[in-house]
Scaffold this motif. Structure first.
Motif, mmCIF file in Angstrom:
data_model
loop_
_atom_site.group_PDB
_atom_site.id
_atom_site.type_symbol
_atom_site.label_atom_id
_atom_site.label_comp_id
_atom_site.label_asym_id
_atom_site.label_seq_id
_atom_site.Cartn_x
_atom_site.Cartn_y
_atom_site.Cartn_z
ATOM 1 N N MET A 141 0.874 -1.103 -0.052
ATOM 2 C CA MET A 141 0.047 -0.008 -0.095
ATOM 3 C C MET A 141 0.807 1.255 0.048
ATOM 4 N N LYS A 142 0.536 2.209 -0.738
ATOM 5 C CA LYS A 142 1.425 3.437 -1.004
ATOM 6 C C LYS A 142 0.579 4.726 -0.609
ATOM 7 N N LEU A 143 0.876 5.483 0.020
ATOM 8 C CA LEU A 143 0.043 6.714 0.882
ATOM 9 C C LEU A 143 0.884 7.985 0.407
ATOM 10 N N LEU A 144 0.035 9.088 0.326
ATOM 11 C CA LEU A 144 0.873 10.339 0.351
ATOM 12 C C LEU A 144 -0.114 11.273 0.769
ATOM 13 N N THR A 145 0.658 12.484 1.619
ATOM 14 C CA THR A 145 -0.120 13.438 2.271
ATOM 15 C C THR A 145 0.577 14.622 1.718
ATOM 16 N N CYS A 146 -0.252 15.599 1.278
ATOM 17 C CA CYS A 146 0.514 16.950 0.924
ATOM 18 C C CYS A 146 -0.321 18.202 1.159
ATOM 19 N N ASN A 147 0.299 18.888 2.030
ATOM 20 C CA ASN A 147 -0.563 20.369 2.076
ATOM 21 C C ASN A 147 -0.008 21.182 1.001
ATOM 22 N N SER A 148 -1.002 21.283 -0.129
ATOM 23 C CA SER A 148 -0.678 21.610 -1.233
ATOM 24 C C SER A 148 -0.692 23.153 -1.604
ATOM 25 N N HIS A 149 -1.228 24.032 -0.567
ATOM 26 C CA HIS A 149 -1.071 25.341 -0.839
ATOM 27 C C HIS A 149 -1.606 26.031 -2.083
ATOM 28 N N SER A 150 -2.670 25.345 -2.688
ATOM 29 C CA SER A 150 -3.063 25.426 -3.939
ATOM 30 C C SER A 150 -3.785 26.544 -4.267
ATOM 31 N N ILE A 151 -3.662 27.036 -5.542
ATOM 32 C CA ILE A 151 -4.119 28.215 -6.107
ATOM 33 C C ILE A 151 -3.234 29.508 -5.769
ATOM 34 N N ILE A 152 -2.821 29.406 -4.449
ATOM 35 C CA ILE A 152 -2.026 30.645 -4.053
ATOM 36 C C ILE A 152 -0.795 30.457 -4.561
ATOM 37 N N GLU A 153 0.031 29.529 -4.927
ATOM 38 C CA GLU A 153 1.279 29.303 -5.499
ATOM 39 C C GLU A 153 1.474 29.857 -6.794
ATOM 40 N N LYS A 154 2.635 30.465 -6.980
ATOM 41 C CA LYS A 154 2.922 31.182 -8.230
ATOM 42 C C LYS A 154 3.166 30.002 -8.973
ATOM 43 N N ASP A 155 3.010 30.142 -10.510
ATOM 44 C CA ASP A 155 3.060 29.189 -11.457
ATOM 45 C C ASP A 155 2.262 28.277 -11.168
ATOM 46 N N TYR A 156 0.966 28.142 -10.634
ATOM 47 C CA TYR A 156 0.052 27.222 -9.925
ATOM 48 C C TYR A 156 -0.242 26.319 -11.049
ATOM 49 N N ASP A 157 -0.606 26.669 -12.232
ATOM 50 C CA ASP A 157 -1.018 25.667 -13.399
ATOM 51 C C ASP A 157 -0.062 24.561 -13.696
ATOM 52 N N ASN A 158 0.963 25.075 -13.707
ATOM 53 C CA ASN A 158 2.416 24.229 -13.967
ATOM 54 C C ASN A 158 2.366 23.084 -12.926
ATOM 55 N N LYS A 159 2.354 23.722 -11.628
ATOM 56 C CA LYS A 159 2.494 22.746 -10.554
ATOM 57 C C LYS A 159 1.285 21.899 -10.108
ATOM 58 N N LEU A 160 0.074 22.510 -10.608
ATOM 59 C CA LEU A 160 -1.001 21.199 -10.495
ATOM 60 C C LEU A 160 -0.616 20.188 -11.587
ATOM 61 N N ARG A 161 -0.433 20.518 -12.943
ATOM 62 C CA ARG A 161 -0.319 19.504 -13.701
ATOM 63 C C ARG A 161 0.942 18.527 -13.350
ATOM 64 N N TYR A 162 2.064 19.157 -12.771
ATOM 65 C CA TYR A 162 3.166 18.503 -12.194
ATOM 66 C C TYR A 162 2.759 17.196 -11.286
ATOM 67 N N PHE A 163 1.966 18.050 -10.298
ATOM 68 C CA PHE A 163 1.360 17.081 -9.050
ATOM 69 C C PHE A 163 0.341 15.870 -9.698
ATOM 70 N N ALA A 164 -0.083 16.128 -10.692
ATOM 71 C CA ALA A 164 -1.126 15.181 -11.217
ATOM 72 C C ALA A 164 -0.320 14.062 -12.131
ATOM 73 N N GLN A 165 0.626 14.434 -12.787
ATOM 74 C CA GLN A 165 1.756 13.506 -13.490
ATOM 75 C C GLN A 165 2.314 12.600 -12.414
ATOM 76 N N TRP A 166 2.778 13.603 -11.323
ATOM 77 C CA TRP A 166 3.736 12.611 -10.195
ATOM 78 C C TRP A 166 2.563 11.435 -9.848
ATOM 79 N N ILE A 167 1.190 11.682 -9.661
ATOM 80 C CA ILE A 167 0.277 10.783 -9.076
ATOM 81 C C ILE A 167 0.112 9.692 -9.878
ATOM 82 N N LEU A 168 0.064 9.936 -11.174
ATOM 83 C CA LEU A 168 -0.239 8.970 -12.165
ATOM 84 C C LEU A 168 1.092 7.939 -12.113
#
Length: 275
Positions: free
Chosen positions: A1-28
């Protein structure tokens, strides 16, 4: 079993859209079973999502409104486009930075059997930045029922909403729980400060997967001064944990999104464990 927890500080982050895609690809790429997210935001005045059909959303409360820029909703859209299905739930906690619905959520490869959310803080005022919540799902993995909670807790020394009280609420919820329970999130209590929140967690019966892990790194999840900690002048902390109520083996605990294991996407690094 593999788990992840992340305080994403989302939307606030600079360059958020790219970070969102990076996060999603990391999950994949990493194929997590369950993911807990804190500071998973949406803009309060954004348009509501017209339809949540076909995106595997399971609501914990019929009054919750998912907006078009909801962080987890957009993670899920990207994952779906790539053919990866995750079930998910999300709940708002409070207004963040005056414009965001700041919330917490869970993503799971397994369909939730139950969902629970509850306040950790005494206050439930939406405009109070000290309000805290937990949200959890019950899933069956390999024939065993397990609970996974996304938690965003307060500070030990807070006079209005002390962590000791929040921990008491958590423990009352799980005192008689027979199933495995995992608490995943930002606990705002540094592991290296003795006789405060982290010590209280362990003394009350929770097991830190970092300590149980056969393989681990330094565990640091914050490097540099961040919101909520600037006045404390502490710039290197382990405050993001994956805890469990059973003292069972853990193969590995690893910090990710720290510019060593993956690019940084938030003011917190994330924690991954493998059991």
């Amino acid at each position: 079993m593999k788990l992840l927890t992340c305080n994403s500080h989302s939307i606030i982050e600079k360059d958020y859209d790219n970070k969102l895609r990076y996060f999603a690809q990391w999950i994949l790429d990493n194929d997590y079973d369950v993911i807990a997210v804190q500071e998973s935001n949406q803009t309060h005045d954004a348009e509501a999502v017209v339809s949540l059909e076909n995106c595997n959303y399971i609501s914990s409360n019929e009054n919750i409104v998912i907006k078009e820029d909801n962080h987890i909703f957009n993670l899920i859209k990207y994952l779906n486009e790539k053919g990866q299905k995750y079930y998910w739930t999300w709940t708002p906690i409070k207004i963040g930075y005056g414009i965001f619905d700041e919330g917490i959520g869970i993503l799971s490869k397994y369909k939730p059997l139950e969902i629970k959310e509850f306040y950790l803080s005494n206050s439930k005022a939406y405009d109070n930045y000290k309000v805290r919540k937990a949200i959890g799902i019950k899933v069956n993995i390999d024939g065993k029922d397990k609970w996974f909670y996304s938690v965003h807790a307060g500070w030990w020394n807070d006079l209005e909403e002390p962590f000791k009280m929040q921990l008491s609420k958590l423990n009352k919820r799980f005192l008689f729980e027979k199933d495995e329970v995992y608490l995943m999130g930002d606990f705002n209590n540094p592991a290296d400060i003795e006789d405060e929140g982290y010590t209280a967690l362990l003394q009350s019966g929770w097991h830190d997967t970092y300590k149980l892990a056969d393989k681990k790194d330094n565990g640091i999840t914050v490097s540099g001064l961040i919101d909520g900690w600037r006045e404390h002048k502490i710039d290197s902390m382990r405050i993001d944990f994956i805890l469990k109520n059973k003292n069972t083996p853990v193969k590995e605990s690893k910090v990710v999104f720290n510019n060593i294991n993956g690019k940084q996407i938030s003011d917190h690094f994330a924690v991954e464990i493998i059991e």
